[in-house]
Design an enzyme around this catalytic site. Structure first.
Site, PDB file in Angstrom:
ATOM      1  N   LEU A  43       0.858  -1.194   0.000  1.00 20.95           N
ATOM      2  CA  LEU A  43       0.000   0.000   0.000  1.00 20.95           C
ATOM      3  C   LEU A  43       0.890   1.238   0.000  1.00 20.95           C
ATOM      4  O   LEU A  43       1.776   1.353   0.845  1.00 20.95           O
ATOM      5  CB  LEU A  43      -0.876   0.063   1.261  1.00 20.95           C
ATOM      6  N   HIS A  44       0.673   2.149  -0.958  1.00 20.50           N
ATOM      7  CA  HIS A  44       1.471   3.371  -0.908  1.00 20.50           C
ATOM      8  C   HIS A  44       0.768   4.582  -1.517  1.00 20.50           C
ATOM      9  O   HIS A  44       1.189   5.711  -1.295  1.00 20.50           O
ATOM     10  CB  HIS A  44       2.806   3.161  -1.634  1.00 20.50           C
ATOM     11  N   ARG A  45      -0.305   4.382  -2.289  1.00 14.07           N
ATOM     12  CA  ARG A  45      -0.915   5.514  -2.990  1.00 14.07           C
ATOM     13  C   ARG A  45      -1.580   6.468  -2.011  1.00 14.07           C
ATOM     14  O   ARG A  45      -2.254   6.041  -1.071  1.00 14.07           O
ATOM     15  CB  ARG A  45      -1.925   5.034  -4.022  1.00 14.07           C
ATOM     16  N   PRO A  46      -1.406   7.781  -2.212  1.00 13.75           N
ATOM     17  CA  PRO A  46      -2.001   8.775  -1.309  1.00 13.75           C
ATOM     18  C   PRO A  46      -3.507   8.577  -1.108  1.00 13.75           C
ATOM     19  O   PRO A  46      -4.014   8.775   0.000  1.00 13.75           O
ATOM     20  CB  PRO A  46      -1.704  10.110  -2.009  1.00 13.75           C
ATOM     21  N   ASP A  98      -1.923  -1.683  -4.420  1.00 12.60           N
ATOM     22  CA  ASP A  98      -2.346  -0.519  -5.205  1.00 12.60           C
ATOM     23  C   ASP A  98      -1.231  -0.103  -6.165  1.00 12.60           C
ATOM     24  O   ASP A  98      -1.232   0.983  -6.716  1.00 12.60           O
ATOM     25  CB  ASP A  98      -2.773   0.645  -4.306  1.00 12.60           C
TER      26      ASP A  98
END
Length: 380
Positions: free
Chosen positions: A221-224, A299
């Site tokens: 998970l990393h998307r803003p 993501d």
């Protein structure tokens, strides 16, 4: 025409740009292929420093066999505007010094559009690898970068047929487009046999239980849009904890994601569940985890492609994807962030094994060769 000096032919310089972790896997096979035309092309590697974890950069360069950058701009973090501006300021003197016949950029990070703008304003041809991908979601910074870079590029290499259609719809002339295939898959196929074993990863991180093939889920998970909004992040983390009751979850945590998890007070919940939190891992470690996973929840755009290439079911925690071939032909299912949809897709994997898919066209490990061959055809 090659540049001559006396009676000897001199190779022409081509400036190639990497800025962040996803770029490294894309540039590595292209650089290897340049060895076959070193009498024509002298690649000059610029690392903008947008990915500012020096140890992780070094790990990726070493594992992928990428030469040390000829120039490291060291721009570091910042807002999109600050980062883009700093890349442009640092990149212009490079072009003045090197005077390349073209600039090659990959992917869709801020460095891609920043260096592209500098190149075209100096009337240097721009080559974009991984062109034409569209999510049609302009809240994603990457979507803006993709659209603008494609509009100013002279030569556009695509990874899938849908990307060619997208570019034509946006008015890009067909002669500027070349369907070459996916260089990410070149890297994957070249490194599969070198991937870290599950036993080595388990020992390295002293995991609470041993890893075996298809006995765990892999999460990134990393998307803003997923980690910056506390309600969305909580919803996803609670869903992951529910999944871990049926299948342990291995979670290499992006530093920014880790910060948001702590701020939201979710760290203890994860540590008390069957969720194994790891620091960011190198490429060969991630490849070992991906190859061994029963299912991937992510993501990330790159993992959607890599899981399709490896035949591992992928559940994408976004409302859309710019890589539709992974859904139409591959193992990917896009579910968004709704817990019920995520759990339904997960249970399908547990019961039926999930989507099997097939390998898309030109995901054959030869994309870099097609790219370099076309560059030579166009410019020499």
């Amino acid at each position: 025409m090659t540049i001559t000096h006396g009676d000897e032919f001199m190779p022409k310089p081509l400036v190639c740009v990497v800025g962040a972790r996803p770029n490294f896997m894309k540039i590595a096979p292209i650089f290897r292929q340049f060895n076959s035309v070193k009498h024509l092309i002298s690649p000059y590697l610029v690392h903008t420093g947008q990915h500012y974890d020096q140890s992780m950069k070094d790990t990726f360069f070493q594992q992928l066999g990428i030469p040390e950058p000829d120039r490291d701009l060291g721009v570091g973090s910042g807002t999109h505007a600050v980062q883009t501006a700093n890349v442009m300021l640092g990149f212009e003197p490079v072009l003045d010094d090197i005077k390349p016949f073209a600039v090659l950029v990959v992917g869709d990070v801020n460095s891609t559009i920043a260096c592209g703008l500098v190149a075209v304003k100096k009337q240097i041809p721009l080559i974009h690898v991984e062109a034409g991908l569209r999510s049609y979601d302009k809240t994603m910074p990457e979507e803006i970068n993709r659209i603008l870079t494609d509009q100013i590029s002279d030569l556009l290499f695509t990874t899938e047929r849908s990307a060619v259609h997208n570019l034509k719809q946006e008015g890009i002339q067909e002669e500027r487009i070349c369907f070459a295939g996916n260089v990410m898959i070149d890297s994957l196929l070249a490194n599969c046999q070198k991937a870290e074993s599950l036993a080595a990863i388990s020992e390295k991180y002293q995991l609470r239980f041993g890893l075996e093939e298809r006995t765990f889920a892999l999460l990134t998970l990393h998307r803003p849009s997923n980690v910056d909004d506390i309600d969305t992040l909580q919803r996803l983390i609670y869903t992951v904890i529910r999944i871990s009751e049926d299948l342990p979850v291995i979670f290499p945590v992006h530093p920014r994601t880790q910060q948001k998890i702590v701020q939201a007070g979710l760290n203890n919940l994860l540590e008390n569940a069957k969720v194994l939190l790891l620091p960011p891992v190198g490429y060969l470690e991630m490849l070992g985890l991906l190859r061994g996973a029963k299912v991937v929840l992510t993501d990330s755009g790159g993992l959607q492609e890599e899981s399709t290439a490896l035949g591992v079911p992928c559940i994408t925690l976004r409302e859309n994807t710019e890589r539709p071939v992974t859904v139409d032909e591959g193992t990917n299912t896009v579910v968004g962030t709704d817990p019920e949809k995520i759990l339904t897709s997960f249970m399908d994997v547990m019961v039926t094994g999930g989507k099997s898919g097939r390998i898309p066209e030109y995901w054959d490990g030869q994309a870099a060769q097609r790219i370099v061959d076309e560059i030579v055809r166009r410019y020499f």
